[in-house]
Design a protein around this motif. Sequence first.
Motif, PDB file in Angstrom:
ATOM      1  N   UNK A 374       0.790  -1.386   0.071  1.00 40.71           N
ATOM      2  CA  UNK A 374      -0.016   0.064   0.029  1.00 40.71           C
ATOM      3  C   UNK A 374       0.760   1.312  -0.135  1.00 40.71           C
ATOM      4  N   UNK A 375       2.061   1.043   0.517  1.00 39.56           N
ATOM      5  CA  UNK A 375       2.958   2.488   0.392  1.00 39.56           C
ATOM      6  C   UNK A 375       3.937   2.333  -0.747  1.00 39.56           C
ATOM      7  N   UNK A 376       3.484   1.577  -1.908  1.00 34.15           N
ATOM      8  CA  UNK A 376       4.325   1.553  -2.992  1.00 34.15           C
ATOM      9  C   UNK A 376       3.718   2.406  -3.994  1.00 34.15           C
ATOM     10  N   UNK A 383      -4.312   0.940  -9.552  1.00 35.90           N
ATOM     11  CA  UNK A 383      -4.860   0.582  -8.215  1.00 35.90           C
ATOM     12  C   UNK A 383      -4.273  -0.896  -8.093  1.00 35.90           C
ATOM     13  N   UNK A 384      -3.788  -1.430  -8.554  1.00 36.22           N
ATOM     14  CA  UNK A 384      -3.318  -2.524  -8.420  1.00 36.22           C
ATOM     15  C   UNK A 384      -2.586  -3.184  -6.951  1.00 36.22           C
ATOM     16  N   UNK A 385      -2.520  -2.100  -6.284  1.00 40.16           N
ATOM     17  CA  UNK A 385      -1.486  -2.393  -4.867  1.00 40.16           C
ATOM     18  C   UNK A 385      -2.681  -2.098  -3.899  1.00 40.16           C
ATOM     19  N   UNK A 386      -3.858  -1.817  -4.160  1.00 36.45           N
ATOM     20  CA  UNK A 386      -4.956  -1.573  -3.141  1.00 36.45           C
ATOM     21  C   UNK A 386      -5.612  -2.764  -2.699  1.00 36.45           C
ATOM     22  N   UNK A 387      -6.035  -2.843  -1.432  1.00 40.37           N
ATOM     23  CA  UNK A 387      -6.847  -3.998  -1.184  1.00 40.37           C
ATOM     24  C   UNK A 387      -8.255  -4.010  -1.811  1.00 40.37           C
ATOM     25  N   UNK A 388      -8.955  -5.208  -1.893  1.00 49.46           N
ATOM     26  CA  UNK A 388     -10.264  -5.383  -2.523  1.00 49.46           C
ATOM     27  C   UNK A 388     -11.154  -6.004  -1.580  1.00 49.46           C
TER      28      UNK A 388
END
Length: 465
Positions: A374-376, A383-388
């Motif tokens: 999330x900090x990358x 948005x590929x680094x967000x939770x779903x």
Amino acid sequence: MKKRNLLTSTILAGSLAFAAIPFNVLAHDELGDVNIEKGERQGYSELAVPVLEGSKNLQFLHEAAAPEMKVVRPDGKQNSFGDVFAHKGYAYIGTHTQNGGNGGVRVFDLKDPSNPKEVAVFGNDIPGTWQEKVIVKSVNTPDFKGDLAVVSVQQISRTNPASKGGFLLYDVTNPASPKKLGFYEVTKKTNGTHELYLTMQGNRAIVLAANPYADYYSHGEEKDFQIVDVSNPAKPEKVWEFDPRTLPEIPEDFNGYHWNAPDGKTRPVFNHSTMVDETGKFAYISMWDLGTIIFDISNPQDPKFLGRTDFASNQQGSAHSAALAKGGNVLIETREVYVPVRPGYESSYGYTRIFDIKDKTNPKLLSEFKTDLVDNIENGTTFANTVHDPKVHGNTLYLSHYAGGVRAVDISDPANPVEIGKYVPEKSDIWGVYVDRNFVLASDIGTGLKVLLKNNGSTPQPGTK
């Protein structure tokens, strides 16, 4: 069939470069200043990704199958994939918009988890639509007894005169031979029903439907959150809908999307997702920057607002989905923040928040859980680094996390969540996760169904514990 024994804690040598997959999918912030569509994989960084890591109760987790998703459309084209659900030994996987949508729901027999067999496709009969979400429950009402599937239907384009949005209802008592029972239509001025939930209340079956932007686009004629009685699936009937203006902190001039919040920011408000507890009494409604709203729906014709989660002034809200733990006393809220850099807010992708809701009128934040993604934010556009999405089984929280695959989190102490395992397939784009008996199922937008087993024992047959 691609089968691998992934019981390992080693790191893949080298890096995996993630390819862009240009799927045209609903943009949650389509009315805001940023329009990032799901599946527009922009600016992937190269990441060293472990295939599988685990500890504690995940030490025996392994991938049983990642079946090649055969093309089933008459035109020979493949769809992208949506959420995943399981019921009585069958997996149900929704589809997205690639190649014009209309992929329907694909049903897999999981009797042999190492070799899932596709047995049916249904829900693909409304032109110009896509079918992301499916919920299946055993239902017993005066008008229907059996296994009922409800399927979200969204228009790819509201200008297509042949399309319409809402949700479909199917009899899947025999999963290999689904039978269409009915359709509930929402205003054509919105895309349709994005997510939904099915529950029983005594001998009554109800669906909670999330219809993003219905309030905005219909100028208040229809609302984003609706409760629909589907006791007779052939004749679904709306019994209630939520007007955010009824909340004391929402001004009367609220226009159905932009909220002038008490912190001085203009925040988006729309219903993204719905869920209900096991009793069918309490509903949890993800209303983006209005937080997760809790209703008592004991009387679905007259629900009572109980409370909601809120955010720090520097947090993008983005309440996306919810799950419950600890007998309904703990709320898991995932926040899909896919534009990590915005003026006035913290620089971060979306992460998970955990609340004590023993007093549902006053949710209390216990902890915030962040993965290593999330900090990358160096790329700032994907948005590929967000939770779903979240799912809970016992004291383990499972999170679908796009490029981050499936993350498993020990929430024995909800105030101190600890990541205990992760599953990251090649070119990971994990949309959904679902836990059912010995299965952990995942759906990858690009490649479809993944079947993980939580132990090396035999798989229980439908109807057994």
